[in-house]
Design an enzyme around this catalytic site. Sequence first.
Site, PDB file in Angstrom:
ATOM      1  N   CYS A 140       0.777  -1.372   0.283  1.00 19.25           N
ATOM      2  CA  CYS A 140       0.220   0.081   0.138  1.00 19.25           C
ATOM      3  C   CYS A 140       0.888   1.151   0.129  1.00 19.25           C
ATOM      4  O   CYS A 140       1.773   1.390   1.132  1.00 19.25           O
ATOM      5  CB  CYS A 140      -1.389  -0.137   1.316  1.00 19.25           C
ATOM      6  SG  CYS A 140      -1.635   1.815   1.469  1.00 19.25           S
ATOM      7  N   HIS A 179      -7.791   8.225   2.319  1.00 17.55           N
ATOM      8  CA  HIS A 179      -7.324   9.907   2.976  1.00 17.55           C
ATOM      9  C   HIS A 179      -7.889  11.169   2.129  1.00 17.55           C
ATOM     10  O   HIS A 179      -9.108  10.478   1.844  1.00 17.55           O
ATOM     11  CB  HIS A 179      -6.312  10.110   1.640  1.00 17.55           C
ATOM     12  CG  HIS A 179      -6.630   9.387  -0.095  1.00 17.55           C
ATOM     13  ND1 HIS A 179      -6.467   8.329   0.217  1.00 17.55           N
ATOM     14  CD2 HIS A 179      -6.442  10.611  -0.762  1.00 17.55           C
ATOM     15  CE1 HIS A 179      -7.027   8.316  -1.655  1.00 17.55           C
ATOM     16  NE2 HIS A 179      -6.992   9.827  -2.020  1.00 17.55           N
TER      17      HIS A 179
HETATM   18  P1  AMP Z   1      -7.597   9.750  -4.939  1.00 18.25           P
HETATM   19  O1  AMP Z   1      -7.716  10.005  -6.484  1.00 18.25           O
HETATM   20  O2  AMP Z   1      -8.082  10.177  -4.116  1.00 18.25           O
HETATM   21  O3  AMP Z   1      -6.524   8.498  -4.374  1.00 18.25           O
HETATM   22  O4  AMP Z   1      -5.681  10.987  -4.176  1.00 18.25           O
HETATM   23  C1  AMP Z   1      -5.061   9.451  -5.090  1.00 18.25           C
HETATM   24  C2  AMP Z   1      -3.252  11.732  -4.647  1.00 18.25           C
HETATM   25  O5  AMP Z   1      -2.392  10.812  -4.090  1.00 18.25           O
HETATM   26  C3  AMP Z   1      -3.658  11.877  -6.045  1.00 18.25           C
HETATM   27  O6  AMP Z   1      -4.079  13.182  -5.869  1.00 18.25           O
HETATM   28  C4  AMP Z   1      -2.074  12.313  -6.562  1.00 18.25           C
HETATM   29  O7  AMP Z   1      -1.203  13.189  -6.683  1.00 18.25           O
HETATM   30  C5  AMP Z   1      -1.427  11.814  -4.438  1.00 18.25           C
HETATM   31  N1  AMP Z   1      -0.582  10.208  -4.796  1.00 18.25           N
HETATM   32  C6  AMP Z   1      -0.377   9.601  -5.527  1.00 18.25           C
HETATM   33  N2  AMP Z   1       1.344   9.477  -5.149  1.00 18.25           N
HETATM   34  C7  AMP Z   1       1.496  10.015  -4.042  1.00 18.25           C
HETATM   35  C8  AMP Z   1       2.912  10.475  -3.541  1.00 18.25           C
HETATM   36  N3  AMP Z   1       4.014   9.788  -3.560  1.00 18.25           N
HETATM   37  N4  AMP Z   1       3.193  11.192  -3.033  1.00 18.25           N
HETATM   38  C9  AMP Z   1       2.238  12.354  -2.293  1.00 18.25           C
HETATM   39  N5  AMP Z   1       1.046  12.141  -3.626  1.00 18.25           N
HETATM   40  C10 AMP Z   1       1.116  10.862  -4.121  1.00 18.25           C
HETATM   41 ZN    ZN Z   2      -2.244   1.754   4.143  1.00 14.86          ZN
END
Ligand code: AMP
Ligand code: ZN
Length: 114
Positions: free
Chosen positions: A4, A100
């Site tokens: 994850c 989140h």
């Molecule tokens: P969601 O689309 O609501 O699942 O949001 C997932 C979020 O995680 C997106 O806005 C991505 O830009 C962010 N995300 C993915 N990988 C990373 C990472 N390694 N560090 C910070 N944010 C991330």
């Molecule tokens: Zn997790």
Amino acid sequence: MEDCLFCKIIKGEIPSNKVYEDEYVYAFKDIEPVAPVHVLIVPKKHISSLNEVSEEDEVLLGKIFIAIKKIAKELGVESKGYRVINNCGKDAGQTVMHLHFHLIAGTKMGEKLL
Ligand code: AMP
Ligand code: ZN
């Protein structure tokens, strides 16, 4: 949980730009910000999505929102305003299956679904 992304970020196995941490919550800057302030607030406990939240997470959910409020204040967006978004499931565009909340601020947001 193994494999994850956000669990790995919480454990420090993948680097992140941390903005807040307490016993229950970890918060860090989104890697692809959609606004000047874009922070992800995640519970340290692995929960896949809002669908998997249970009665035993009652306190945790409160802690998450208290953390969001504190972060908004620390980042100085408390009075101008901010949006808190949770994407749950495919239609909502959830891409990371670890619960989140997006805290978005620092710009005048025009588009509203509600
Ligand atoms: P969601 O689309 O609501 O699942 O949001 C997932 C979020 O995680 C997106 O806005 C991505 O830009 C962010 N995300 C993915 N990988 C990373 C990472 N390694 N560090 C910070 N944010 C991330
Ligand atoms: Zn997790």
